[in-house]
Scaffold this motif. Structure first.
Motif, PDB file in Angstrom:
ATOM      1  N   ARG A 103      17.792  20.556  48.003  1.00  0.00           N
ATOM      2  CA  ARG A 103      17.033  19.551  48.762  1.00  0.00           C
ATOM      3  C   ARG A 103      16.680  18.311  47.963  1.00  0.00           C
ATOM      4  O   ARG A 103      15.659  17.662  48.225  1.00  0.00           O
ATOM      5  CB  ARG A 103      15.741  20.157  49.342  1.00  0.00           C
ATOM      6  CG  ARG A 103      15.889  21.458  50.081  1.00  0.00           C
ATOM      7  CD  ARG A 103      16.777  21.358  51.294  1.00  0.00           C
ATOM      8  NE  ARG A 103      16.546  22.482  52.185  1.00  0.00           N
ATOM      9  CZ  ARG A 103      17.226  23.629  52.156  1.00  0.00           C
ATOM     10  NH1 ARG A 103      18.192  23.821  51.278  1.00  0.00           N
ATOM     11  NH2 ARG A 103      16.948  24.585  53.023  1.00  0.00           N
ATOM     12  N   ASP A 162      21.457  32.999  46.040  1.00  0.00           N
ATOM     13  CA  ASP A 162      21.388  31.530  46.105  1.00  0.00           C
ATOM     14  C   ASP A 162      22.784  30.922  45.973  1.00  0.00           C
ATOM     15  O   ASP A 162      23.145  29.986  46.695  1.00  0.00           O
ATOM     16  CB  ASP A 162      20.489  30.987  44.989  1.00  0.00           C
ATOM     17  CG  ASP A 162      19.004  31.164  45.289  1.00  0.00           C
ATOM     18  OD1 ASP A 162      18.666  31.584  46.413  1.00  0.00           O
ATOM     19  OD2 ASP A 162      18.184  30.891  44.400  1.00  0.00           O
ATOM     20  N   TYR A 198       8.237  18.750  51.594  1.00  0.00           N
ATOM     21  CA  TYR A 198       7.862  19.529  50.412  1.00  0.00           C
ATOM     22  C   TYR A 198       9.006  20.438  49.974  1.00  0.00           C
ATOM     23  O   TYR A 198       9.469  21.271  50.754  1.00  0.00           O
ATOM     24  CB  TYR A 198       6.640  20.373  50.763  1.00  0.00           C
ATOM     25  CG  TYR A 198       6.178  21.295  49.664  1.00  0.00           C
ATOM     26  CD1 TYR A 198       5.235  20.883  48.728  1.00  0.00           C
ATOM     27  CD2 TYR A 198       6.676  22.586  49.565  1.00  0.00           C
ATOM     28  CE1 TYR A 198       4.814  21.728  47.727  1.00  0.00           C
ATOM     29  CE2 TYR A 198       6.257  23.440  48.561  1.00  0.00           C
ATOM     30  CZ  TYR A 198       5.332  23.001  47.642  1.00  0.00           C
ATOM     31  OH  TYR A 198       4.913  23.853  46.649  1.00  0.00           O
ATOM     32  N   ASN A 246       9.777  24.296  45.137  1.00  0.00           N
ATOM     33  CA  ASN A 246      10.406  25.450  44.477  1.00  0.00           C
ATOM     34  C   ASN A 246      11.867  25.653  44.854  1.00  0.00           C
ATOM     35  O   ASN A 246      12.436  26.711  44.616  1.00  0.00           O
ATOM     36  CB  ASN A 246       9.621  26.718  44.805  1.00  0.00           C
ATOM     37  CG  ASN A 246       8.202  26.636  44.309  1.00  0.00           C
ATOM     38  OD1 ASN A 246       7.972  26.212  43.183  1.00  0.00           O
ATOM     39  ND2 ASN A 246       7.251  27.003  45.150  1.00  0.00           N
ATOM     40  N   LYS A 247      12.458  24.628  45.488  1.00  0.00           N
ATOM     41  CA  LYS A 247      13.857  24.785  45.894  1.00  0.00           C
ATOM     42  C   LYS A 247      14.768  24.520  44.710  1.00  0.00           C
ATOM     43  O   LYS A 247      14.485  23.736  43.844  1.00  0.00           O
ATOM     44  CB  LYS A 247      14.189  23.844  47.058  1.00  0.00           C
ATOM     45  CG  LYS A 247      13.396  24.107  48.315  1.00  0.00           C
ATOM     46  CD  LYS A 247      13.535  25.502  48.838  1.00  0.00           C
ATOM     47  CE  LYS A 247      14.953  25.804  49.292  1.00  0.00           C
ATOM     48  NZ  LYS A 247      15.077  27.128  49.909  1.00  0.00           N
TER      49      LYS A 247
END
Lengths: 336, 336, 336
Positions: B36, B302, B332, B335-336
């Motif tokens: 992101r 992931d 927001y 933590n990506k």
């Protein structure tokens, strides 16, 4: 039906010839988007409530795809066992609540009349995706649209058509609805081929006759040689009182390359509402016709996307705006 | 496999080293979108048919997420019990119909060969998401991609790797496919650790040996101390003739902090195809390693998104275009 | 709760009055998008993981719709029977994996505490959509928001409210959570009407009393005539030891036009958490009130979309940005 904007689509009986032709005209305009020549974002931000209280993969996905192709989001519900409906919630309550979550609803439900009852409580247009044995108007429209396109490729119209309907004409809502819609046109000849126990209901025959069309009722496939369309359906053996009774019809209305060649003229187009049972013992519509150019069964399902796009565009009143929000397609689309 | 455009992805056997490296190179380019930093709209308007005739939450959602991250819509089907397939429809018919509803298809099905059979009828590229005990090529690719990235973080490549595969090597399609793909690289050392009854099939061992790699077959975990990768799988106790036979292996291939420290070097990376059974009696891969920096199991899932994004970009021929349709991310994403 | 960005929404106990009012202020701003006056693309490209391990059509679709209305994609999971959770995967593993596939998660699960346990492993904000008999904070917020809006239409605030809660106050998590949140405001009068066996738990009564509110506990509906809100719930007969015990309450807390007129003042607003059982024998909340202007039950579900939009906007930190990414709506929206 003068205007579609905000209207529910519940029954084939809502449609006069002009309304049918309006749907088909809009469906024609949808082809460049369905075939990915370009795309439209006219419904970007709109939400379809795709409520399949009775499962049907192809109809559900076809509605969802049609809405995506116009740029919209799809929120989906499948099955009924865990829903509030199963716990005594009325269709009115369900409709009041769920219509607050979307801009238009496509709905299938196992009970006759349920979609109309739901529509009465809905604040957004509802399109009937099948309510039990009762109605499935988008199937009738896609069948009729397919006939119109197959005829147009020969320079003909639906007027003066000869259609043979074959198999279980008693329980198949598909052939009832299609026959009713065809009766809106001029000089259609119907050859209805079925065992006596599975013959077309008199109500549908009356609709055909009252509209002045020629109607031939027979148990033999032989008389259909001049048919422009052979509309094949399944003999639903489970509906006979005994397997012995069912067995007498086994294979009698089977269609394969040999039977097709023997009984039909070379231009006869083969249609079927799908799914078909392709297992060897089914004796329904054999795979040896899969590559035949007159086999229109997959053109039917492709046309279903166009017809459903048209119905969304019309009920949401964007049919004239689709072409104003065009964007290019960047990805591989060779066989679309 | 020279070009991916319009191709089906059905088997690990389609891939040579160059094709694997192409996928990984495109996967690397997908990281900014998956994390992101930015987003791409290259597939805006495209539709993925996500057909999971056999349920698998993580694989299904991973495919769907990968497609959304490229900007596309997802139309989904889960389960087989209510589908036309259950009523005798052929995979050919299903493919002909459903491929008319999307631009690319990801499909899982319980039967060996079913996805290839479906692909033969499909008009759009089909990616195999698992066909029973047969193939699950995107799992093999994400495992191999994880190995490549873990090695790269140490300045190394897949060449000269030492991998220990542990547990049920007989029935786990994951380790078969991974071993086959690893054999495309140079000088890989395989230590295969399993009970004799669950040893790697000779066909896979032949692939390894014929490619000139070192192969050690053992029942003891002790010999794997120098392994760079410890690939752990579950002992599938239900496949033994009796619980007594199964019990002799219970806990033998368990991995926890203590066993890891005792048997492996400090750089050994721990992998597992997931899901793992975390119940106390499972004796599989204990939770006390959850915070260990060498535990790569969640980096595997992931990486699955990156690999599936790459496969969509390649089969739909937009890998070079992704970066031309970039938009900012407003929300927001810490933590990506 | 000073900032919502990146926070989990797990319990009504997280909220002080200021936090509640912040949610309501943002919910107010969402109305033009929910009513299709315009649309926003602020979350275009973002992905909601809508994880309904316990089915709930309306809550699931409401979350999904809320996210679509902000421009985002939705990836959905329903049911638990086929999930890895059913095969021994820990909620921690499920969370670690699935949080890699989305930007925010809405989750329902049948077990108390499960959503909090999941949140501990998640890398993205988690919103509790119901964890068994424990918490359902978005229901409490939408109920309270509805009360605030109904009061505002009369020029009043939540302060100085008189609410009658009726029916099963023992097992209904809805009334527990709503009472807890109402206790954050000033001078609220609670009339709690239930059979003794189904009375409000002492813990909730203590919360009310400790906050200094007036509390009346009764078995008779007669005392509620001055209530501003009549919050009706179902008597859950299946929880009684015998049908005979249940029968003594049958119809006692029924609400219909006649009972409403007799026992309540003309401004009393009728609320219900839905779904309601509309079958004749249910004796719950009759259909003859469906057109009554004070029946707020469908305004509750509509408000649920606004509240969930607000929670997504706040946890993803775009509440201030929503209005900067506005686009027009082109389609039919007459009754939205």
């Amino acid at each position: 039906m003068n205007s579609f904007a905000g209207q529910h689509i519940l029954s084939v009986n809502q449609f006069d010839r002009e309304a049918v032709e309006k749907v088909f005209s809009v469906a024609d305009q949808m082809l460049p988007y369905a075939s990915r020549k370009k795309r439209t974002t006219v419904l970007e931000g709109a939400i379809l409530g795709n409520l399949f209280f009775e499962p049907s993969t192809r109809t559900r996905v076809s509605f969802g795809t049609a809405f995506n192709l116009l740029g919209g989001h799809v929120r989906e519900t499948t099955g009924i066992s865990n829903s509030a409906l199963a716990k005594g919630e009325s269709l009115y309550d369900t409709a009041r609540v769920l219509s607050g979550y979307s801009d238009v609803i496509a709905m299938r439900h196992p009970d006759t009349g349920s979609v109309a009852e739901f529509a009465a409580g809905s604040r957004v247009p509802v399109i009937n995706g099948g309510d039990g044995a009762n109605e499935h108007p988008t199937q009738a429209l896609l069948d009729l649209y397919t006939i119109a396109k197959e005829r147009a490729s020969l320079g003909l119209t639906i007027d003066d058509l000869h259609i043979a309907m074959i198999g279980d004409l008693r329980f198949g809502r598909t052939v009832h609805s299609l026959a009713t819609m065809l009766s809106l046109f001029n000089n259609v000849k119907f050859t209805l081929i079925s065992p006596k126990d599975l013959s077309m209901p008199s109500k549908v025959c009356d609709t055909i006759s009252n509209a002045g069309h020629e109607l031939i009722i027979t148990e033999k496939i032989e008389g259909s040689v001049e048919a422009d369309i052979c509309y094949q359906t399944r003999i639903q053996e489970e509906r006979f009182a005994s397997q012995e009774l069912a067995n007498q019809f086994r294979g009698k209305f089977r269609l394969n390359q040999q039977i097709y060649t023997k009984h039909f003229k070379s231009q006869t187009v083969i249609m079927h509402p799908l799914p078909r049972d392709s297992r060897a013992e089914a004796n329904e519509l054999d795979n040896d016709l899969n590559m035949h150019p007159n086999l229109a069964i997959f053109r039917q399902t492709d046309n279903g996307v166009l017809v459903r796009m048209a119905l969304f565009a019309l009920t949401l009143d964007v049919a004239e705006k689709v072409q104003h929000y065009i964007k290019p397609v960047y990805w591989y689309t060779k066989n679309k």
